[in-house]
Design an enzyme around this catalytic site. Structure first.
Site, PDB file in Angstrom:
ATOM      1  NE  ARG A 120      -9.188 -34.754   3.232  1.00 54.48           N
ATOM      2  CZ  ARG A 120      -9.692 -33.601   3.709  1.00 54.48           C
ATOM      3  NH1 ARG A 120      -9.211 -32.450   3.284  1.00 54.48           N
ATOM      4  NH2 ARG A 120     -10.672 -33.629   4.562  1.00 54.48           N
ATOM      5  CE  LYS A 142       5.067 -53.197  -1.538  1.00 52.83           C
ATOM      6  NZ  LYS A 142       5.380 -54.623  -1.309  1.00 52.83           N
ATOM      7  CD  GLU A 184      15.253 -55.979   1.612  1.00 55.36           C
ATOM      8  OE1 GLU A 184      14.942 -56.695   0.648  1.00 55.36           O
ATOM      9  OE2 GLU A 184      14.455 -55.673   2.525  1.00 55.36           O
ATOM     10  CE  LYS A 225      11.444 -51.015  -4.005  1.00 49.73           C
ATOM     11  NZ  LYS A 225      11.435 -51.038  -2.562  1.00 49.73           N
ATOM     12  CD  GLU A 235       3.358 -56.522  -3.743  1.00 48.73           C
ATOM     13  OE1 GLU A 235       4.110 -55.650  -3.269  1.00 48.73           O
ATOM     14  OE2 GLU A 235       3.058 -57.574  -3.140  1.00 48.73           O
ATOM     15  NE  ARG A 240       6.588 -52.414  -5.058  1.00 51.71           N
ATOM     16  CZ  ARG A 240       6.698 -51.133  -4.729  1.00 51.71           C
ATOM     17  NH1 ARG A 240       6.007 -50.227  -5.396  1.00 51.71           N
ATOM     18  NH2 ARG A 240       7.467 -50.755  -3.731  1.00 51.71           N
ATOM     19  CG  ASN A 244       6.885 -59.397  -0.463  1.00 47.10           C
ATOM     20  OD1 ASN A 244       6.440 -60.113   0.420  1.00 47.10           O
ATOM     21  ND2 ASN A 244       6.870 -58.084  -0.379  1.00 47.10           N
ATOM     22  CG  HIS A 264      13.365 -55.874   6.873  1.00 46.96           C
ATOM     23  ND1 HIS A 264      12.146 -56.536   6.866  1.00 46.96           N
ATOM     24  CD2 HIS A 264      13.640 -55.600   5.566  1.00 46.96           C
ATOM     25  CE1 HIS A 264      11.716 -56.643   5.615  1.00 46.96           C
ATOM     26  NE2 HIS A 264      12.604 -56.082   4.805  1.00 46.96           N
TER      27      HIS A 264
HETATM   28  N1  LIG Z   1       9.316 -49.389   1.898  1.00 48.71           N
HETATM   29  C1  LIG Z   1      10.037 -50.365   1.399  1.00 48.71           C
HETATM   30  O1  LIG Z   1      10.011 -50.647   0.207  1.00 48.71           O
HETATM   31  C2  LIG Z   1      10.932 -51.147   2.305  1.00 48.71           C
HETATM   32  C3  LIG Z   1      11.924 -51.975   1.748  1.00 48.71           C
HETATM   33  C4  LIG Z   1      12.775 -52.653   2.600  1.00 48.71           C
HETATM   34  C5  LIG Z   1      12.668 -52.500   3.971  1.00 48.71           C
HETATM   35  N2  LIG Z   1      11.719 -51.680   4.467  1.00 48.71           N
HETATM   36  C6  LIG Z   1      11.632 -51.456   5.916  1.00 48.71           C
HETATM   37  O2  LIG Z   1      12.816 -50.790   6.322  1.00 48.71           O
HETATM   38  C7  LIG Z   1      13.049 -51.074   7.712  1.00 48.71           C
HETATM   39  C8  LIG Z   1      14.486 -51.416   7.937  1.00 48.71           C
HETATM   40  O3  LIG Z   1      15.279 -50.327   7.554  1.00 48.71           O
HETATM   41  P1  LIG Z   1      16.782 -50.191   8.094  1.00 48.71           P
HETATM   42  O4  LIG Z   1      17.476 -51.478   7.997  1.00 48.71           O
HETATM   43  O5  LIG Z   1      17.349 -49.004   7.429  1.00 48.71           O
HETATM   44  O6  LIG Z   1      16.565 -49.966   9.644  1.00 48.71           O
HETATM   45  P2  LIG Z   1      16.461 -48.651  10.559  1.00 48.71           P
HETATM   46  O7  LIG Z   1      15.776 -47.561   9.874  1.00 48.71           O
HETATM   47  O8  LIG Z   1      15.943 -49.127  11.860  1.00 48.71           O
HETATM   48  O9  LIG Z   1      17.991 -48.224  10.728  1.00 48.71           O
HETATM   49  C9  LIG Z   1      18.867 -49.118  11.343  1.00 48.71           C
HETATM   50  C10 LIG Z   1      19.631 -48.488  12.508  1.00 48.71           C
HETATM   51  O10 LIG Z   1      20.691 -47.692  11.999  1.00 48.71           O
HETATM   52  C11 LIG Z   1      20.642 -46.370  12.565  1.00 48.71           C
HETATM   53  N3  LIG Z   1      21.154 -45.487  11.528  1.00 48.71           N
HETATM   54  C12 LIG Z   1      20.532 -45.083  10.413  1.00 48.71           C
HETATM   55  N4  LIG Z   1      21.382 -44.419   9.626  1.00 48.71           N
HETATM   56  C13 LIG Z   1      22.558 -44.373  10.273  1.00 48.71           C
HETATM   57  C14 LIG Z   1      23.840 -43.832   9.968  1.00 48.71           C
HETATM   58  N5  LIG Z   1      24.100 -43.267   8.787  1.00 48.71           N
HETATM   59  N6  LIG Z   1      24.822 -43.960  10.878  1.00 48.71           N
HETATM   60  C15 LIG Z   1      24.598 -44.606  12.057  1.00 48.71           C
HETATM   61  N7  LIG Z   1      23.418 -45.150  12.394  1.00 48.71           N
HETATM   62  C16 LIG Z   1      22.428 -45.041  11.511  1.00 48.71           C
HETATM   63  C17 LIG Z   1      19.197 -46.180  12.954  1.00 48.71           C
HETATM   64  O11 LIG Z   1      19.064 -45.239  13.965  1.00 48.71           O
HETATM   65  C18 LIG Z   1      18.807 -47.591  13.402  1.00 48.71           C
HETATM   66  O12 LIG Z   1      19.198 -47.779  14.731  1.00 48.71           O
HETATM   67  C19 LIG Z   1      12.108 -52.193   8.074  1.00 48.71           C
HETATM   68  O13 LIG Z   1      11.046 -51.693   8.830  1.00 48.71           O
HETATM   69  C20 LIG Z   1      11.621 -52.698   6.741  1.00 48.71           C
HETATM   70  O14 LIG Z   1      10.345 -53.255   6.830  1.00 48.71           O
HETATM   71  C21 LIG Z   1      10.848 -51.008   3.671  1.00 48.71           C
HETATM   72  O1  LIG Z   2       9.109 -52.608  -2.518  1.00 45.25           O
HETATM   73  C1  LIG Z   2       8.579 -53.721  -2.449  1.00 45.25           C
HETATM   74  O2  LIG Z   2       7.601 -54.032  -3.122  1.00 45.25           O
HETATM   75  C2  LIG Z   2       9.111 -54.737  -1.512  1.00 45.25           C
HETATM   76  O3  LIG Z   2       8.489 -55.766  -1.319  1.00 45.25           O
HETATM   77  C3  LIG Z   2      10.429 -54.454  -0.850  1.00 45.25           C
HETATM   78  C4  LIG Z   2      10.616 -55.182   0.461  1.00 45.25           C
HETATM   79  O4  LIG Z   2      12.020 -55.287   0.645  1.00 45.25           O
HETATM   80  C5  LIG Z   2      10.072 -54.412   1.659  1.00 45.25           C
HETATM   81  O5  LIG Z   2      10.495 -55.034   2.846  1.00 45.25           O
HETATM   82  C6  LIG Z   2       8.589 -54.167   1.669  1.00 45.25           C
HETATM   83  O6  LIG Z   2       8.257 -53.210   2.648  1.00 45.25           O
HETATM   84  C7  LIG Z   2       7.753 -55.377   1.951  1.00 45.25           C
HETATM   85  O7  LIG Z   2       6.463 -55.042   1.608  1.00 45.25           O
HETATM   86  P1  LIG Z   2       5.140 -55.771   2.108  1.00 45.25           P
HETATM   87  O8  LIG Z   2       4.145 -55.348   1.099  1.00 45.25           O
HETATM   88  O9  LIG Z   2       5.399 -57.233   2.108  1.00 45.25           O
HETATM   89  O10 LIG Z   2       4.866 -55.244   3.473  1.00 45.25           O
HETATM   90 ZN   LIG Z   3      12.500 -55.898   2.663  1.00 44.91          ZN
END
Ligand SMILES: NC(=O)c1ccc[n+]([C@@H]2O[C@H](COP(=O)([O-])OP(=O)(O)OC[C@H]3O[C@@H](n4cnc5c(N)ncnc54)[C@H](O)[C@@H]3O)[C@@H](O)[C@H]2O)c1
Ligand SMILES: O=C(O)C(=O)C[C@@H](O)[C@H](O)[C@H](O)COP(=O)(O)O
Ligand SMILES: [Zn+2]
Length: 363
Positions: A120, A142, A184, A225, A235, A240, A244, A264
């Site tokens: 939890r 998120k 981003e 951010k 959101e 927020r 998006n 992404h």
């Molecule tokens: N929570 C949020 O607010 C938010 C915001 C934006 C994106 N996202 C999510 O984030 C994800 C994308 O993240 P990403 O672009 O970091 O992708 P990812 O986590 O898949 O990393 C990209 C690639 O780089 C590799 N990698 C990571 N760090 C490395 C390093 N220092 N050196 C070498 N290789 C490395 C990983 O193994 C992977 O193959 C998506 O799923 C997206 O939806 C979430």
């Molecule tokens: O932090 C946020 O809020 C965002 O929307 C950041 C986005 O870059 C990110 O990809 C987020 O995960 C998208 O959220 P979702 O609610 O559309 O799934």
């Molecule tokens: Zn994003």
């Protein structure tokens, strides 16, 4: 060292930008008394950075265990999440322990969801290793996994106890992943700040991006951010939703291509260009603004080449976006560079017409 505060009423925390592991350990000791740390990483990061990261904590007197999920978007799954509960139990992670996400956005989103729900809820720290994670996903709470029907469909809001950003990790990231992260970063310029737009246009056109430029981009992005998340953590009010921008089409593209073809950031770059075109078609912005969006995306290295994308299917997927209300489409649109409209309702016909043209123009 730079510190950005995320001033949330119930979960305030710091974003620490520092290349010093001593700063990280000091921050860690301030927040935790627990000894038991469970590191979540992916199969690529594990090979390059897990040992040195875990050594930092061991030297500081902590006990570490770890779990590795598959690298890439395919690792952002219910299967990965499920595997973490078993591994953590086996490793003896208890309620007073802490989860650290060491990796990109995929690791951060999965580990955060896991930390929010394991027994939890246990404490959680973000140690992002990609540009995308350093400028966006590690901040704001998120967390999510994908399902076959949609992107980030299962998830929670769960804030980290702090974020440690060490841009040193960018040294091992390849060109495609660095560019992916820029999507981003330019998003913040399009939606918040013409001066930041001008800075990025200059730096990206010259093509010389070193540690100083990356650290500046990280600082600016995290600051924007943090300010938005403080105003609308979950959101609810629409504030927020601006984060998006570009994501309505991006998530549809990622889902349609089964999370395999586009990263992404690449999908978000396409989504931002489409949202700018939609803003132009709906007469919310002028041609100049649309061209400015296109120019910066081009300077960042994005090329738009969409084959085999079906406009009608993408429209159906966009209607399932989390911003949709009663299946009506909602977009973040632009009035100008730095001026956005969150949550604009758009009729299906208008969105589809622009989408068909967009796909035709970028074949
Ligand atoms: N929570 C949020 O607010 C938010 C915001 C934006 C994106 N996202 C999510 O984030 C994800 C994308 O993240 P990403 O672009 O970091 O992708 P990812 O986590 O898949 O990393 C990209 C690639 O780089 C590799 N990698 C990571 N760090 C490395 C390093 N220092 N050196 C070498 N290789 C490395 C990983 O193994 C992977 O193959 C998506 O799923 C997206 O939806 C979430
Ligand atoms: O932090 C946020 O809020 C965002 O929307 C950041 C986005 O870059 C990110 O990809 C987020 O995960 C998208 O959220 P979702 O609610 O559309 O799934
Ligand atoms: Zn994003």
């Amino acid at each position: 060292m730079q510190t950005i505060k995320v001033r949330l009423k119930t979960n305030p925390y710091n974003i620490l930008i520092s290349e010093s592991s001593a700063d990280f350990v000091a921050a860690f000791k301030k927040v935790f008394r627990a000894k038991n740390i469970f590191i979540v990483t992916d199969s690529n990061v594990a090979k390059i950075h897990l040992k040195s990261f875990s050594d930092i904590l061991k030297k500081a007197g902590f006990q570490t265990s770890f779990a590795v999920i598959p690298a890439g978007e395919s690792g952002k799954s219910i299967a990965s999440l499920s595997s973490l509960y078993d591994k953590a139990l086996k490793a003896g992670l208890d309620r007073k322990g802490c989860v650290i996400a060491l990796g990109g956005g995929v690791v951060g989103d999965v580990a955060g969801f896991f930390a929010a729900t394991y027994m939890r809820g246990v404490k959680f720290v973000q140690a992002p290793t990609t540009l995308l994670a350093m400028t966006d996903s590690s901040v704001g709470g998120k967390t999510a996994v994908n399902t076959s029907g949609g992107k980030n469909i299962a998830g929670t809001f769960y804030q980290p106890s702090f974020v440690w950003i060490n841009s040193f990790y960018l040294a091992t990231l390849d060109e495609r992943q660095l560019k992916n992260g820029l999507a981003e970063v330019v998003k913040y310029a399009f939606t918040f700040d013409k001066n930041f737009y001008d800075y990025l246009q200059d730096v990206l056109e010259k093509g010389i991006i070193g540690a100083d430029e990356f650290n500046y981009m990280i600082f600016k992005s995290c600051s924007y951010k943090a300010r938005v998340v403080e105003k609308d953590e979950k959101e609810v009010t629409g504030v927020r939703a601006v984060l998006n921008f570009g994501h309505t089409l991006a998530h549809a593209i990622e889902t349609f291509t089964k999370y395999k073809k586009f990263l992404h950031g690449e999908a978000v770059a396409a989504g931002m260009l489409y949202a700018a075109k939609l803003s132009l078609d709906l007469k919310l912005c002028g041609k100049e603004t649309f061209l400015q969006v296109k120019e910066l995306l081009t300077a960042a290295g994005f090329v738009f080449n969409f084959k085999n994308l079906n406009a009608l299917k993408l429209l159906e997927l966009m209607k399932k976006d989390k911003k949709s209300v009663n299946a009506s489409l909602r977009f973040v649109l632009l009035k100008d560079i730095g001026k956005s409209i969150s949550d604009a309702e758009v009729k299906d016909g208008a969105a589809l017409k622009t989408l068909k043209e967009f796909l035709r123009e970028n074949k």
